[in-house]
Design a protein around this motif. Structure first.
Motif, mmCIF file in Angstrom:
data_model
loop_
_atom_site.group_PDB
_atom_site.id
_atom_site.type_symbol
_atom_site.label_atom_id
_atom_site.label_comp_id
_atom_site.label_asym_id
_atom_site.label_seq_id
_atom_site.Cartn_x
_atom_site.Cartn_y
_atom_site.Cartn_z
ATOM 1 N N UNK A 37 0.810 -1.161 0.050
ATOM 2 C CA UNK A 37 -0.230 -0.086 0.082
ATOM 3 C C UNK A 37 0.873 1.226 0.071
ATOM 4 N N UNK A 38 1.958 1.405 0.595
ATOM 5 C CA UNK A 38 2.816 2.676 0.785
ATOM 6 C C UNK A 38 3.468 2.832 -0.578
ATOM 7 N N UNK A 39 3.904 1.737 -1.177
ATOM 8 C CA UNK A 39 4.769 1.904 -2.252
ATOM 9 C C UNK A 39 3.620 2.322 -3.457
ATOM 10 N N UNK A 40 2.378 1.570 -3.513
ATOM 11 C CA UNK A 40 1.399 1.981 -4.544
ATOM 12 C C UNK A 40 0.829 3.702 -4.191
ATOM 13 N N UNK A 41 0.635 4.031 -2.787
ATOM 14 C CA UNK A 41 0.444 5.531 -2.706
ATOM 15 C C UNK A 41 1.487 6.165 -3.133
ATOM 16 N N UNK A 42 2.593 6.109 -2.962
ATOM 17 C CA UNK A 42 3.718 6.805 -3.216
ATOM 18 C C UNK A 42 4.023 7.246 -4.737
ATOM 19 N N UNK A 43 3.620 5.912 -5.422
ATOM 20 C CA UNK A 43 3.349 6.101 -6.901
ATOM 21 C C UNK A 43 2.597 7.270 -7.324
ATOM 22 N N UNK A 44 1.418 7.103 -6.816
ATOM 23 C CA UNK A 44 0.395 8.217 -6.878
ATOM 24 C C UNK A 44 0.644 9.771 -6.488
ATOM 25 N N UNK A 45 0.982 9.752 -5.113
ATOM 26 C CA UNK A 45 1.145 10.913 -4.477
ATOM 27 C C UNK A 45 2.591 11.685 -5.118
#
Length: 206
Positions: free
Chosen positions: A66-74
């Motif tokens: 989840x952290x990696x995924x949200x960092x891609x977006x943000x």
């Protein structure tokens, strides 16, 4: 100059047939389909075609995915604000640049942005991501205010309302846009800007 950068997901090698990037992409698809909380490691393993223990060769936990995924977006969205087109020029030109960049990030990283927009704030990590998203929103509202003060945007609508309407239009793209179809990312961004700044009635009417 391009307003977006390629996704920054690491390509750490692990078990044969997958790297961290492919594990992340598939996991995000599962999160978006079933919801993050409902997506167990067993469900992720099934979608990946590997054992649960094999996933841990790539990431230590579901939370890290989840952290990696949200960092891609943000990271993509915040990165737009660091580009020259967002930092120099007239306020309305900077606003248009940022909006075009937002559309570009959304198209380039569609599953990741979709996940971001569906957060419910049930975990500390989700709440932190939502706070970063709100900070991004405030930056755009300030830019809208600058454009209003410069006389290039109408002032009879509050800056916050304008920002919410613009984001509502752009964020809705995740619900219907199909990458690789007849509508290119550039044309989509052009259409968003024309509709936002010129409205439906204009030179294209009969």
């Amino acid at each position: 100059m391009s307003t977006t950068a390629a996704p920054s997901t690491a390509t750490k090698r692990g078990r044969p047939g997958h790297d961290q990037a492919s594990v992340l992409r598939t996991s995000v698809e599962v999160f978006n389909k079933h919801g993050y909380e409902a997506a167990s490691m067993g469900l992720l393993a099934q979608a990946l075609g590997i054992s649960k223990s094999a996933i841990y060769h790539h990431v230590p936990s579901k939370e890290e995915l989840l952290r990696l995924a949200l960092e891609e977006a943000l990271g993509g969205l915040e990165g737009v604000l660091l580009l020259d087109g967002a930092r120099s020029g007239a306020p309305n030109e900077r606003l248009e640049f940022v909006l075009r960049g937002m559309v570009g990030v959304l198209v380039d990283r569609l599953p990741f942005v979709t996940l971001l927009l569906r957060l419910r704030g049930n975990t500390e990590m989700e709440r932190e991501a939502m706070n970063r998203r709100r900070a991004f929103d405030r930056t755009i509202t300030a830019l809208v205010t600058e454009a209003q003060q410069a006389g290039t945007l109408r002032t009879d609508i509050a800056a916050g309302t304008i920002t919410r309407l613009l984001f509502g239009t752009i964020n809705s793209i995740v619900e219907w846009y199909k990458p690789g179809g007849h509508l290119s990312a550039k044309k989509l961004a052009d259409d968003v800007l024309v509709l936002s700044f010129q409205g439906l009635l204009g030179s294209g009417t009969a």
